[in-house]
Design a protein around this motif. Structure first.
Motif, PDB file in Angstrom:
ATOM      1  N   SER A  80      -2.860  10.695   3.429  1.00  0.00           N
ATOM      2  CA  SER A  80      -4.061  10.365   2.659  1.00  0.00           C
ATOM      3  C   SER A  80      -3.746   9.179   1.761  1.00  0.00           C
ATOM      4  O   SER A  80      -2.589   8.904   1.459  1.00  0.00           O
ATOM      5  N   ALA A  81      -4.810   8.507   1.354  1.00  0.00           N
ATOM      6  CA  ALA A  81      -4.640   7.313   0.502  1.00  0.00           C
ATOM      7  C   ALA A  81      -4.540   7.723  -0.952  1.00  0.00           C
ATOM      8  O   ALA A  81      -4.938   8.771  -1.348  1.00  0.00           O
ATOM      9  N   LEU A 107      -3.452   2.991   8.951  1.00  0.00           N
ATOM     10  CA  LEU A 107      -2.155   3.548   8.543  1.00  0.00           C
ATOM     11  C   LEU A 107      -2.195   5.073   8.602  1.00  0.00           C
ATOM     12  O   LEU A 107      -1.284   5.709   9.143  1.00  0.00           O
ATOM     13  N   ILE A 108      -3.255   5.652   8.067  1.00  0.00           N
ATOM     14  CA  ILE A 108      -3.406   7.107   8.070  1.00  0.00           C
ATOM     15  C   ILE A 108      -3.485   7.625   9.498  1.00  0.00           C
ATOM     16  O   ILE A 108      -2.838   8.622   9.846  1.00  0.00           O
ATOM     17  N   VAL A 128      -6.126   0.729   5.491  1.00  0.00           N
ATOM     18  CA  VAL A 128      -5.567   2.037   5.141  1.00  0.00           C
ATOM     19  C   VAL A 128      -5.915   3.075   6.205  1.00  0.00           C
ATOM     20  O   VAL A 128      -5.082   3.919   6.556  1.00  0.00           O
ATOM     21  N   GLU A 158       5.687  10.274   0.338  1.00  0.00           N
ATOM     22  CA  GLU A 158       4.869   9.075   0.429  1.00  0.00           C
ATOM     23  C   GLU A 158       5.530   8.022   1.303  1.00  0.00           C
ATOM     24  O   GLU A 158       6.708   8.116   1.637  1.00  0.00           O
ATOM     25  N   GLU A 201       5.518   3.616   1.718  1.00  0.00           N
ATOM     26  CA  GLU A 201       5.132   2.333   1.149  1.00  0.00           C
ATOM     27  C   GLU A 201       5.088   1.319   2.278  1.00  0.00           C
ATOM     28  O   GLU A 201       6.046   1.206   3.058  1.00  0.00           O
ATOM     29  N   THR A 242       0.856  -1.179   0.000  1.00  0.00           N
ATOM     30  CA  THR A 242       0.000   0.000   0.000  1.00  0.00           C
ATOM     31  C   THR A 242       0.893   1.230   0.000  1.00  0.00           C
ATOM     32  O   THR A 242       1.887   1.269   0.723  1.00  0.00           O
ATOM     33  N   THR A 243       0.553   2.216  -0.807  1.00  0.00           N
ATOM     34  CA  THR A 243       1.284   3.478  -0.822  1.00  0.00           C
ATOM     35  C   THR A 243       0.334   4.586  -0.387  1.00  0.00           C
ATOM     36  O   THR A 243      -0.781   4.672  -0.900  1.00  0.00           O
ATOM     37  N   ILE A 244       0.776   5.389   0.578  1.00  0.00           N
ATOM     38  CA  ILE A 244      -0.018   6.535   1.022  1.00  0.00           C
ATOM     39  C   ILE A 244       0.804   7.804   0.866  1.00  0.00           C
ATOM     40  O   ILE A 244       2.036   7.760   0.876  1.00  0.00           O
TER      41      ILE A 244
END
Length: 65
Positions: free
Chosen positions: A64-65, A52-53, A49, A40, A42, A3-5
């Motif tokens: 943010s996603a 994570l945020i 998500v 960002e 990773e 996941t990348t945010i």
């Protein structure tokens, strides 16, 4: 799963480490890497998500996603 945010507010290596540590404290995260130049992070794992945020924001940064 990867996941990348988007993470804003990081300006140095210490910031990257703070965000990485915050993300790695979330249940379901196997590893995380933050990059202040790309704004960002990773994340490897299956954490939601939203969790994570929330972890990044609790550490003092915007995400943010």
């Amino acid at each position: 799963m990867t996941t990348t945010i988007t993470v804003t507010g990081m300006s140095c290596g210490h910031c990257e480490q703070t965000v990485t540590d915050a993300l790695e404290s979330v249940d379901g995260v196997r590893s995380a890497t933050a990059d202040n130049e790309a704004d960002e992070a990773e994340i490897e794992g299956d954490a939601p998500v939203g969790d994570l945020i929330a972890a990044v924001e609790a550490a003092g940064y915007e995400a943010s996603a």
